[in-house]
Scaffold this motif. Structure first.
Motif, PDB file in Angstrom:
ATOM      1  N   ALA A   1       0.861  -1.179   0.000  1.00  0.00           N
ATOM      2  CA  ALA A   1       0.000   0.000   0.000  1.00  0.00           C
ATOM      3  C   ALA A   1       0.897   1.229   0.000  1.00  0.00           C
ATOM      4  CB  ALA A   1      -0.917   0.004   1.216  1.00  0.00           C
ATOM      5  N   GLU A   2       0.939   1.924  -1.135  1.00  0.00           N
ATOM      6  CA  GLU A   2       1.810   3.090  -1.307  1.00  0.00           C
ATOM      7  C   GLU A   2       1.191   3.953  -2.390  1.00  0.00           C
ATOM      8  OE1 GLU A   2       4.115   5.979  -1.638  1.00  0.00           O
ATOM      9  OE2 GLU A   2       4.830   4.528  -0.151  1.00  0.00           O
TER      10      GLU A   2
ATOM     11  N   ARG B   1       5.668   2.338  -5.599  1.00  0.00           N
ATOM     12  CA  ARG B   1       4.859   1.125  -5.516  1.00  0.00           C
ATOM     13  C   ARG B   1       5.269   0.114  -6.570  1.00  0.00           C
ATOM     14  NH1 ARG B   1       0.050   3.338  -5.832  1.00  0.00           N
ATOM     15  NH2 ARG B   1      -0.396   2.858  -8.010  1.00  0.00           N
TER      16      ARG B   1
ATOM     17  N   GLY C   1      -5.463   3.389   2.182  1.00  0.00           N
ATOM     18  CA  GLY C   1      -5.666   2.506   3.315  1.00  0.00           C
ATOM     19  C   GLY C   1      -6.915   1.655   3.214  1.00  0.00           C
TER      20      GLY C   1
ATOM     21  N   LEU D   1      -6.332  -1.191   1.024  1.00  0.00           N
ATOM     22  CA  LEU D   1      -5.453  -2.162   1.671  1.00  0.00           C
ATOM     23  C   LEU D   1      -6.248  -3.120   2.549  1.00  0.00           C
ATOM     24  CD1 LEU D   1      -2.735  -3.309   2.620  1.00  0.00           C
ATOM     25  CD2 LEU D   1      -2.636  -1.464   4.301  1.00  0.00           C
TER      26      LEU D   1
ATOM     27  N   VAL E   1       1.958  -7.302   4.989  1.00  0.00           N
ATOM     28  CA  VAL E   1       1.646  -6.093   4.232  1.00  0.00           C
ATOM     29  C   VAL E   1       2.774  -5.084   4.443  1.00  0.00           C
ATOM     30  CG1 VAL E   1      -0.840  -6.426   4.377  1.00  0.00           C
ATOM     31  CG2 VAL E   1       0.310  -5.037   6.108  1.00  0.00           C
TER      32      VAL E   1
ATOM     33  N   VAL F   1       3.126  -0.999   4.171  1.00  0.00           N
ATOM     34  CA  VAL F   1       2.180   0.113   4.068  1.00  0.00           C
ATOM     35  C   VAL F   1       2.832   1.445   4.426  1.00  0.00           C
ATOM     36  CG1 VAL F   1       1.346  -0.479   6.392  1.00  0.00           C
ATOM     37  CG2 VAL F   1      -0.024   1.022   4.950  1.00  0.00           C
ATOM     38  N   ASP F   2       2.544   2.457   3.629  1.00  0.00           N
ATOM     39  CA  ASP F   2       2.992   3.817   3.904  1.00  0.00           C
ATOM     40  C   ASP F   2       2.083   4.424   4.965  1.00  0.00           C
ATOM     41  OD1 ASP F   2       4.200   6.277   3.799  1.00  0.00           O
ATOM     42  OD2 ASP F   2       3.330   6.864   1.876  1.00  0.00           O
TER      43      ASP F   2
ATOM     44  N   GLY G   1      -2.657   5.284   6.382  1.00  0.00           N
ATOM     45  CA  GLY G   1      -1.924   4.019   6.314  1.00  0.00           C
ATOM     46  C   GLY G   1      -1.730   3.395   7.670  1.00  0.00           C
TER      47      GLY G   1
ATOM     48  N   ALA H   1      -3.067  -0.124   9.139  1.00  0.00           N
ATOM     49  CA  ALA H   1      -2.164  -1.113   9.721  1.00  0.00           C
ATOM     50  C   ALA H   1      -2.666  -1.581  11.082  1.00  0.00           C
ATOM     51  CB  ALA H   1      -0.762  -0.529   9.849  1.00  0.00           C
TER      52      ALA H   1
ATOM     53  N   VAL I   1       5.642  -1.050   8.267  1.00  0.00           N
ATOM     54  CA  VAL I   1       5.201   0.318   7.995  1.00  0.00           C
ATOM     55  C   VAL I   1       6.371   1.133   7.452  1.00  0.00           C
ATOM     56  CG1 VAL I   1       4.396   2.450   9.067  1.00  0.00           C
ATOM     57  CG2 VAL I   1       3.366   0.272   9.714  1.00  0.00           C
TER      58      VAL I   1
END
Length: 214
Positions: free
Chosen positions: A6-7, A13, A34, A37, A49, A51-52, A63, A67, A81
């Motif tokens: 997830a970016e 990405r 998000g 995601l 995952v 994730v940003d 994000g 998470a 993260v």
């Protein structure tokens, strides 16, 4: 490892998708926000995952909130993260729960491909991976009178490396001391932090960070 990314930066990405595929991982989905995601995790059941922290629509904490939701709903899914800066509030919130299988890296670390892949592997195996700068800033904010102030300079060095997810053997190598010396420092800092009677992996790495967030 089966991974969902997830970016919101298309360039980063797609670069991560290519990198992970080349390293033998399976990228199940690559999304840009998000909400997508969480939906992808529900549908695909990944192993991990990446994730940003800041994503659309507000580019604040979407994000991170995704998470935390994933950790709550699917605790078996590992979470790594990524953040542009050290977000102390967000880092503490993420680390204040069960942190086995959790990592927090600055995006600069992603440019160091070996470091990024090592962190992902460590998190995927149920360990922890925290950017050294994140750990340093979290430790620095607790300069008021508390048990951390009782640590020696060497014990504080050991604590920082422990919080990054390093083993005693790795710490010994990094500090150029014997493994038995590291073990003595670890036991001493657990005593000073009143963690001697805690058990499990969380005591070693993130009971300390949980304490920092209390």
């Amino acid at each position: 490892m089966r991974v969902i990314l997830a970016e919101d930066s298309t360039l980063l990405r797609e670069g991560l998708v290519r990198l992970l595929n080349e390293e033998g991982h399976e990228v199940l989905a690559a999304v840009g926000d998000g909400e997508a995601l969480v939906e992808a995790v529900a549908a695909q059941e990944p192993d991990a995952v990446v994730v940003d922290v800041r994503m659309p629509p507000t580019h604040s904490d979407e994000g991170l909130r995704a998470a935390l939701e994933i950790r709550r709903r699917w605790p078996e899914v590992k979470v790594l993260v990524l953040s542009q800066y050290v977000e102390k509030k967000y880092a503490t919130e993420l680390m204040s729960s069960n942190v086995e299988g959790v990592g927090y890296l600055l995006k600069d670390r992603v440019a160091q491909v070996g470091d990024f892949l090592d962190a992902l592997e460590r998190v995927g195996a149920g360990g922890a991976a925290f950017d050294p700068e994140v750990v340093r800033q979290l430790l620095a904010r607790t300069s008021h009178a508390d048990p951390l102030a009782r640590l020696t300079a060497r014990e504080r060095e050991v604590l920082e490396l422990m919080a990054q997810g390093m083993t005693n053997a790795s710490i010994a190598q990094a500090l150029h001391v014997s493994q038995s010396a590291v073990e003595k420092h670890v036991n001493a800092l657990f005593d000073k932090l009143s963690l001697s009677h805690a058990t499990g992996y969380s005591r070693r790495i993130l009971a300390v960070l949980r304490y920092l967030g209390s």
